[in-house]
Design a protein around this motif. Structure first.
Motif, PDB file in Angstrom:
ATOM      1  N   UNK A 134     141.977 -73.252 -64.788  1.00 15.48           N
ATOM      2  CA  UNK A 134     142.098 -74.361 -65.729  1.00 15.48           C
ATOM      3  C   UNK A 134     142.213 -75.694 -65.003  1.00 15.48           C
ATOM      4  N   UNK A 135     142.973 -75.722 -63.900  1.00 15.91           N
ATOM      5  CA  UNK A 135     143.097 -76.942 -63.096  1.00 15.91           C
ATOM      6  C   UNK A 135     141.739 -77.316 -62.504  1.00 15.91           C
ATOM      7  N   UNK A 136     140.993 -76.317 -62.031  1.00 20.17           N
ATOM      8  CA  UNK A 136     139.666 -76.579 -61.456  1.00 20.17           C
ATOM      9  C   UNK A 136     138.745 -77.225 -62.494  1.00 20.17           C
ATOM     10  N   UNK A 137     138.647 -76.621 -63.684  1.00 19.04           N
ATOM     11  CA  UNK A 137     137.770 -77.162 -64.723  1.00 19.04           C
ATOM     12  C   UNK A 137     138.271 -78.532 -65.181  1.00 19.04           C
ATOM     13  N   UNK A 138     139.568 -78.682 -65.324  1.00 16.44           N
ATOM     14  CA  UNK A 138     140.140 -79.951 -65.803  1.00 16.44           C
ATOM     15  C   UNK A 138     139.820 -81.093 -64.855  1.00 16.44           C
ATOM     16  N   UNK A 139     139.895 -80.858 -63.563  1.00 17.46           N
ATOM     17  CA  UNK A 139     139.631 -81.937 -62.607  1.00 17.46           C
ATOM     18  C   UNK A 139     138.150 -82.265 -62.516  1.00 17.46           C
ATOM     19  N   UNK A 140     137.274 -81.261 -62.646  1.00 18.40           N
ATOM     20  CA  UNK A 140     135.844 -81.546 -62.677  1.00 18.40           C
ATOM     21  C   UNK A 140     135.471 -82.378 -63.904  1.00 18.40           C
ATOM     22  N   UNK A 141     136.036 -82.008 -65.048  1.00 13.36           N
ATOM     23  CA  UNK A 141     135.717 -82.727 -66.275  1.00 13.36           C
ATOM     24  C   UNK A 141     136.367 -84.110 -66.287  1.00 13.36           C
ATOM     25  N   UNK A 142     137.572 -84.214 -65.783  1.00 13.98           N
ATOM     26  CA  UNK A 142     138.247 -85.514 -65.695  1.00 13.98           C
ATOM     27  C   UNK A 142     137.448 -86.466 -64.812  1.00 13.98           C
ATOM     28  N   UNK A 143     136.938 -85.937 -63.700  1.00 14.38           N
ATOM     29  CA  UNK A 143     136.121 -86.755 -62.791  1.00 14.38           C
ATOM     30  C   UNK A 143     134.859 -87.264 -63.497  1.00 14.38           C
ATOM     31  N   UNK A 175     128.072 -89.657 -48.885  1.00  9.99           N
ATOM     32  CA  UNK A 175     129.485 -89.407 -49.185  1.00  9.99           C
ATOM     33  C   UNK A 175     129.720 -88.030 -49.796  1.00  9.99           C
ATOM     34  N   UNK A 176     128.655 -87.298 -50.084  1.00  7.47           N
ATOM     35  CA  UNK A 176     128.821 -86.029 -50.791  1.00  7.47           C
ATOM     36  C   UNK A 176     129.554 -84.974 -49.976  1.00  7.47           C
ATOM     37  N   UNK A 177     129.475 -85.072 -48.658  1.00  6.97           N
ATOM     38  CA  UNK A 177     130.172 -84.097 -47.818  1.00  6.97           C
ATOM     39  C   UNK A 177     131.675 -84.361 -47.769  1.00  6.97           C
ATOM     40  N   UNK A 178     132.092 -85.576 -48.151  1.00  5.58           N
ATOM     41  CA  UNK A 178     133.497 -85.954 -48.007  1.00  5.58           C
ATOM     42  C   UNK A 178     134.257 -86.005 -49.325  1.00  5.58           C
ATOM     43  N   UNK A 179     133.587 -85.901 -50.445  1.00  3.22           N
ATOM     44  CA  UNK A 179     134.270 -86.118 -51.721  1.00  3.22           C
ATOM     45  C   UNK A 179     135.329 -85.057 -52.021  1.00  3.22           C
ATOM     46  N   UNK A 180     135.276 -83.925 -51.312  1.00  2.00           N
ATOM     47  CA  UNK A 180     136.272 -82.883 -51.543  1.00  2.00           C
ATOM     48  C   UNK A 180     137.442 -82.970 -50.560  1.00  2.00           C
ATOM     49  N   UNK A 181     137.452 -84.005 -49.711  1.00  8.57           N
ATOM     50  CA  UNK A 181     138.586 -84.222 -48.811  1.00  8.57           C
ATOM     51  C   UNK A 181     139.741 -84.833 -49.590  1.00  8.57           C
ATOM     52  N   UNK A 182     140.948 -84.450 -49.225  1.00  7.91           N
ATOM     53  CA  UNK A 182     142.124 -84.968 -49.908  1.00  7.91           C
ATOM     54  C   UNK A 182     142.270 -86.475 -49.663  1.00  7.91           C
ATOM     55  N   UNK A 183     142.465 -87.229 -50.734  1.00  2.38           N
ATOM     56  CA  UNK A 183     142.674 -88.684 -50.739  1.00  2.38           C
ATOM     57  C   UNK A 183     141.429 -89.481 -50.347  1.00  2.38           C
ATOM     58  N   UNK A 229     142.599 -86.880 -55.219  1.00  4.07           N
ATOM     59  CA  UNK A 229     143.234 -85.557 -55.205  1.00  4.07           C
ATOM     60  C   UNK A 229     142.431 -84.551 -56.018  1.00  4.07           C
ATOM     61  N   UNK A 230     141.813 -85.002 -57.124  1.00  4.18           N
ATOM     62  CA  UNK A 230     141.193 -84.081 -58.066  1.00  4.18           C
ATOM     63  C   UNK A 230     140.167 -83.152 -57.465  1.00  4.18           C
ATOM     64  N   UNK A 231     139.167 -83.703 -56.773  1.00  4.36           N
ATOM     65  CA  UNK A 231     138.115 -82.848 -56.224  1.00  4.36           C
ATOM     66  C   UNK A 231     138.605 -82.019 -55.044  1.00  4.36           C
ATOM     67  N   UNK A 232     139.620 -82.497 -54.327  1.00  7.23           N
ATOM     68  CA  UNK A 232     140.188 -81.674 -53.254  1.00  7.23           C
ATOM     69  C   UNK A 232     140.871 -80.440 -53.844  1.00  7.23           C
TER      70      UNK A 232
END
Length: 301
Positions: A194-203, A240-248, A262-265
């Motif tokens: 649920x957190x995974x889907x929520x952050x993808x949709x929030x983004x 930037x696509x390789x870095x968007x999953x890095x924290x912060x 934080x969301x995509x990380x």
């Protein structure tokens, strides 16, 4: 008499042999005793490698494995310290802004000025609440490793439940939120998914812009199950696509929304914990941003 002499001689030989063996064992274990004393005197936060010099060859593989574990613990603690420092910084900035907006509202000379200041204050509270929720989600994911006996989770149920949470937010932004959920099941944690889907949709809702179209879909077959969220917004630069999953990490392109990074990380960490693979792709009609998460399928519930 000869028998007695032989008997006492044998006893003497056994005693000498036992003393020699005991002395040899004590001598060979001296490095281990020094190692034990060194560990007992250490500070609880001292994760420096154990000294391996002078140890018997047979013991060194064991000490090497200890040092490997200490290295991993040290790296994990260093990451957590950095995370706490970054989180404190991220919370300090919006809290200071909230205080400023509150003071502006209190000093407003007219009803219109007060209303504008209160509107800014409400937006700041929403951003801070979202940041706090993401930090709590991050701490929960770190503290709750997946069990080996993972239950079967139906992806359409998760997608539908989370999408309903964003309907009003998408309506306010005049966005179209389209859902296409085909049967697909995976083994995992319902809350984490649920957190995974929520952050993808929030983004997608936050960064695709006004009047954007957002699509969320899931499906699968006997081998794989997949989840896709995509939009027709400004997208993410290729570099930037390789870095968007890095924290912060915050991208350079957007619509004025300030994210926490934080969301995509969180999406990436939850996907890896579920042995899933993330692919960044184009959004709708060759523009925007798309993210595909591919899981190993589980039997349908």
């Amino acid at each position: 008499r000869g028998v007695k002499i032989s008997l006492w001689g044998g006893v003497g030989i056994v005693l000498v042999l036992g003393a020699s063996v005991g002395f040899a064992i004590h001598w060979s274990l001296r490095p281990m005793n020094r190692l034990r004393q060194d560990m007992a005197l250490r500070d609880p936060h001292d994760l420096a490698p154990l000294p391996a010099s002078g140890l018997p060859r047979e013991i060194r593989p064991l000490v090497d494995s200890f040092n490997l574990l200490l290295g991993r613990l040290s790296e994990a603690m260093r990451g957590e310290r950095q995370f706490l420092a970054d989180a404190a910084h991220e919370l300090r900035t919006p809290l200071a802004a909230l205080l400023t907006q509150t003071q502006v509202a209190m000093r407003a000379g007219s009803q219109a000025d007060a209303q504008a200041a209160l509107s800014q204050l409400a937006q700041g509270i929403q951003r801070t609440s979202r940041l706090a929720q993401q930090l709590l989600d991050s701490a929960r994911v770190d503290a709750s490793p997946l069990r080996e006996d993972r239950p079967v989770v139906a992806l359409p149920d998760v997608v539908t439940m989370v999408a309903r949470e964003f309907e009003s937010m998408a309506t306010r932004r005049q966005q179209v939120l389209a859902i296409h959920a085909e049967p697909a099941s995976v083994r995992g944690d319902l809350d984490d998914l649920g957190i995974l889907v929520r952050n993808l949709l929030d983004n997608a809702v936050r960064y695709s812009g006004e009047q954007a179209r957002i699509e969320i879909a899931c499906g699968g077959d006997e081998q794989t199950a997949w989840l896709v969220v995509r939009d027709n917004g400004p997208g993410v630069p290729v570099e930037e696509r390789e870095r968007i999953f890095e924290r912060f990490f915050r991208g350079s392109q957007g619509n004025g929304e300030r994210g926490s990074g934080i969301g995509l990380s969180l999406v990436d960490r939850i996907a890896r914990a579920h042995d899933a693979r993330i692919t960044v792709e184009e959004g709708i009609a060759g523009r925007g941003f798309g993210c595909r998460v591919q899981f190993v399928a589980a039997p349908d519930v």
